[in-house]
Design a protein around this motif. Sequence first.
Motif, short mmCIF file in Angstrom:
data_model
loop_
_atom_site.label_atom_id
_atom_site.label_comp_id
_atom_site.label_asym_id
_atom_site.label_seq_id
_atom_site.Cartn_x
_atom_site.Cartn_y
_atom_site.Cartn_z
N ALA A 35 -1.34 -1.53 2.96
CA ALA A 35 -2.23 -1.34 1.80
C ALA A 35 -3.10 -0.09 1.97
O ALA A 35 -3.27 0.69 1.02
N MET A 36 -3.64 0.11 3.17
CA MET A 36 -4.46 1.30 3.40
C MET A 36 -3.62 2.58 3.37
O MET A 36 -4.05 3.60 2.83
N LEU A 37 -2.44 2.51 3.93
CA LEU A 37 -1.56 3.69 3.90
C LEU A 37 -1.19 4.03 2.45
O LEU A 37 -1.16 5.21 2.07
N SER A 38 -0.93 3.01 1.63
CA SER A 38 -0.60 3.23 0.23
C SER A 38 -1.77 3.82 -0.55
O SER A 38 -1.58 4.54 -1.53
N ALA A 39 -2.99 3.53 -0.09
CA ALA A 39 -4.18 4.08 -0.74
C ALA A 39 -4.47 5.51 -0.31
O ALA A 39 -5.42 6.12 -0.80
N GLY A 40 -3.66 6.04 0.61
CA GLY A 40 -3.82 7.42 1.03
C GLY A 40 -4.64 7.62 2.28
O GLY A 40 -4.99 8.76 2.63
N VAL A 41 -4.96 6.53 2.99
CA VAL A 41 -5.72 6.65 4.23
C VAL A 41 -4.77 7.17 5.33
O VAL A 41 -3.68 6.64 5.49
N PRO A 42 -5.17 8.21 6.08
CA PRO A 42 -4.30 8.75 7.14
C PRO A 42 -3.95 7.69 8.18
O PRO A 42 -4.74 6.77 8.42
N PRO A 43 -2.77 7.80 8.82
CA PRO A 43 -2.30 6.76 9.75
C PRO A 43 -3.28 6.41 10.87
O PRO A 43 -3.54 5.22 11.11
N ILE A 44 -3.83 7.39 11.58
CA ILE A 44 -4.74 7.08 12.69
C ILE A 44 -6.02 6.46 12.18
O ILE A 44 -6.59 5.55 12.81
N ALA A 45 -6.50 6.90 11.00
CA ALA A 45 -7.70 6.30 10.40
C ALA A 45 -7.40 4.89 9.94
O ALA A 45 -8.27 4.01 10.00
#
Length: 251
Positions: A35-45
Amino acid sequence: MHLAIETYALLTVVAFIAGFIDAIAGGGGLLTVPAMLSAGVPPIATLATNKLQSSFSSATATFNFSRKGLIDWRTYWPQVVVILILSGLGAWIVQSIKTDVLKLIVPVLLVAVAAYVLLSPRMSDEDVHHRLGTRGYLPVGGAIGFYDGFFGPGTGSFFATSLVSLRGMGLIRATAHTKAFNFSSNFGSLIVFLSTGHAMILLGLCMAVGAASGAWTGSHTAIRFGAKVIRPVLVTICLALTAKLLWDALS
C-alpha cells in the motif's frame, strides 16, 4: 515527501486491517508495504515507516496478551533482548545488501510452515512437551529476529510455528509470545532506521493509530476464539505471503 490527506487516511485504514491480522497470525506487512509503495513512498522509507507503525501494533497486542497472563516474561526476557539486538543488526546490514536470494528461499519456508500448521496435531491450544529448552531456543529466536530486521515477511509465522514445534506451546500462548518477540524485533530495527533518517514520522504515526486499534481488536479475537481462528488465518497468511514473494521474484 508530500502525500495527500486522503492518502494518509487510506493508509491508516489499511494499517487497521493489517494490525488486526497481524495480532492473530502475523503478516500485516503483506498489506501495509504494498500500500505504501503504491502511494509512491520510496522502498527504504516504506520499510522504515512500516517498522514504526508495526511497533505500535505489536506493542498493543503484546499489552493485551500480557494483561491476560499469557506471556512468561520471567522466562523469556533474555530472548526479547537477543531479538532486539539482532534485529537491529539485520536492519543495519540490509541497507547495503541485496535480498534477492531471500525472495526465493522464504516462499519455500512459508509453504513448509503452512503445511505444518495444517497437518500437525500439535497445532492446538494445549501445551505439550517441549523439544528444546529456553536456552536452546535463544539462537532460533535470535535468528528469526535478525531475519525480521533484514527482510521480514513471515516473521510472525516463523515465531509462532517454532514456539509450537520446539517449545511445545499451545497456539494461543505461542501467538502471545510471538507478539512480544515481534515488538522486540520491530523496535530494534526501528531504532536503526530512525538513526539513518529514513522513516516518515507523520505517516508512521497516523498509520500507528490504525494499526494499534486493529491489533487491540485482533488480539481480543485471538484470546476469545483460540486455535480455531488462529490456525486458518496463519495458513492463509503463509500462502498469501508465498504467492506475493514468488510473484515479486518472477515478475
